[in-house]
Structure formats: C-alpha cells, structure tokens
Scaffold this motif. Structure first.
Motif, PDB file in Angstrom:
ATOM      1  N   LYS A  83       0.832  -1.204   0.000  1.00  0.00           N
ATOM      2  CA  LYS A  83       0.000   0.000   0.000  1.00  0.00           C
ATOM      3  C   LYS A  83       0.864   1.251   0.000  1.00  0.00           C
ATOM      4  O   LYS A  83       1.925   1.284   0.611  1.00  0.00           O
ATOM      5  N   TYR A 120       0.706   5.248   1.054  1.00  0.00           N
ATOM      6  CA  TYR A 120      -0.031   6.228   1.841  1.00  0.00           C
ATOM      7  C   TYR A 120       0.487   7.617   1.536  1.00  0.00           C
ATOM      8  O   TYR A 120       1.690   7.813   1.403  1.00  0.00           O
ATOM      9  N   ALA A 126       1.819   6.054  12.699  1.00  0.00           N
ATOM     10  CA  ALA A 126       0.547   6.043  11.967  1.00  0.00           C
ATOM     11  C   ALA A 126      -0.157   7.392  12.066  1.00  0.00           C
ATOM     12  O   ALA A 126      -0.705   7.893  11.078  1.00  0.00           O
ATOM     13  N   ARG A 163      -8.370   3.276  10.806  1.00  0.00           N
ATOM     14  CA  ARG A 163      -7.212   3.217   9.919  1.00  0.00           C
ATOM     15  C   ARG A 163      -5.910   3.328  10.708  1.00  0.00           C
ATOM     16  O   ARG A 163      -4.899   2.747  10.332  1.00  0.00           O
ATOM     17  N   LEU A 190      -2.845   0.686  10.309  1.00  0.00           N
ATOM     18  CA  LEU A 190      -1.521   1.129   9.854  1.00  0.00           C
ATOM     19  C   LEU A 190      -0.465   0.905  10.922  1.00  0.00           C
ATOM     20  O   LEU A 190       0.662   0.502  10.619  1.00  0.00           O
ATOM     21  N   GLU A 249       0.495  -2.675  10.832  1.00  0.00           N
ATOM     22  CA  GLU A 249       1.265  -2.961   9.623  1.00  0.00           C
ATOM     23  C   GLU A 249       2.687  -2.412   9.730  1.00  0.00           C
ATOM     24  O   GLU A 249       3.646  -3.069   9.310  1.00  0.00           O
TER      25      GLU A 249
END
Length: 179
Positions: free
Chosen positions: A26, A28, A77, A119, A123, A126
């Motif tokens: 992903k 961002y 994050a 979210r 994040l 992750e």
C-alpha cells in the motif's frame, strides 16, 4: 537530500502537497502537518514507558520495555495519516437473516451498512510487522522533521508568556469573613 527554501515549504503547506510512503503493497499519502496531528502524536508519546536505560545493560533493559512500546507504531501512523484521516466510514454489504415461524423459514437479504474503520490501528499494526526498528526510527525522524515543531514550540511559549503576564485576580475590596 535537497533543502527547500522557506517559500517552497510555505507553498507546499498552503497547497497541501503531500509526500508518499509505501508500506508493504500500500502507498499512503503523508498528511500535511497540523496542530491536531501534533497533539495526538504527543498523546501517544506519553504512553511510552518512562525508563532511563543503563548504558551497561542496554539489551536487557530494551527487551524489558519492548512489550510496552506498541505506541511506536501508533505514533508513526498518526503522523502519516494526520488527525483527520485516522478513521474512515465505509459502506459494506452484509448478509442479514430473517427467521419466520419459530425459525422454520429463513430469508437472507443483503443490506448496505456504514462501518467505521480504525485506519490508525491498521496502519500501526502494519508498520510494526513490516519495518525493522531502524527503518521505523528513520520514518518517525523524517516525519518529525516535517512537523514544524519549532513553530509549535514558539506558539505555545508565546501564549504561555502572555498568560503569565496577565493579572489573574482583580481586587474588588475587602470582603467579610464567611462570604
């Protein structure tokens, strides 16, 4: 690494140009720095364990506090997503079941439901699973560099000084005891 002039930084902030970071598969967009983002990051930093590491026992003490350092992913994050993008409302199709006659007959129906997705938690997890401590350190350092901490410090110091210089109580005269 190229240095930007003050005018370029101001233009990037006003136009809300954002950098990108790729985590796993992903990509961002890094949110422009805001005061709310800085406040939330500061709140997450306050949840880190408060320890003074002994230089003679760095490994043992680092491992003893590592279990309490999930906030590191949360800090990164928050700085990547920004205060406005920490949660997201998504429309999701769910299968609902309706039973009739004491459960003998069942009907299934698909319904669109709005769900709020965290979210920040996704994040943070992750980041902790994907990056090494060195890479996470470099990411947080680069993000802190972009957060304009000097301006925030100047603003808070200025406002604190104004508060200290202002009279806090105005004398209205003598008061009788018990009032």
């Amino acid at each position: 690494m190229e240095r930007k002039t003050l005018e370029e930084k101001v233009a990037d902030t006003i136009l809300q140009k954002s950098d990108e970071i790729t985590i796993g598969e992903k990509t961002y967009k890094i949110a422009p720095p805001t005061t709310a983002t800085l406040i939330l990051a500061s709140e997450a930093v306050s949840r880190l364990p408060k320890t003074a590491l002994d230089p003679q026992k760095v490994v043992e003490e680092s491992l003893s506090v590592a279990k309490d350092c999930k906030a590191l992913g949360e800090i990164a994050a928050i700085m990547i997503l920004g205060a406005r993008n920490l949660t997201e409302t998504r429309k999701v199709r769910e299968r609902r079941e309706k039973r009739c006659l004491w459960g003998l007959f069942r009907r299934h129906k698909w319904v669109e439901v709005e769900k709020t997705v965290d979210r920040k938690a996704e994040l943070a997890q992750e980041l902790l699973y994907t990056y090494s401590p060195k890479a996470l350190n470099m990411i947080v350092g680069a993000l802190l560099h972009k957060m304009e901490l000097g301006d925030f410090f100047g603003l808070t110091t200025f406002l604190t000084e104004i508060n200290l210089l202002r009279p806090t109580k105005v004398g209205t005269g003598a008061t009788a005891s018990g009032e």
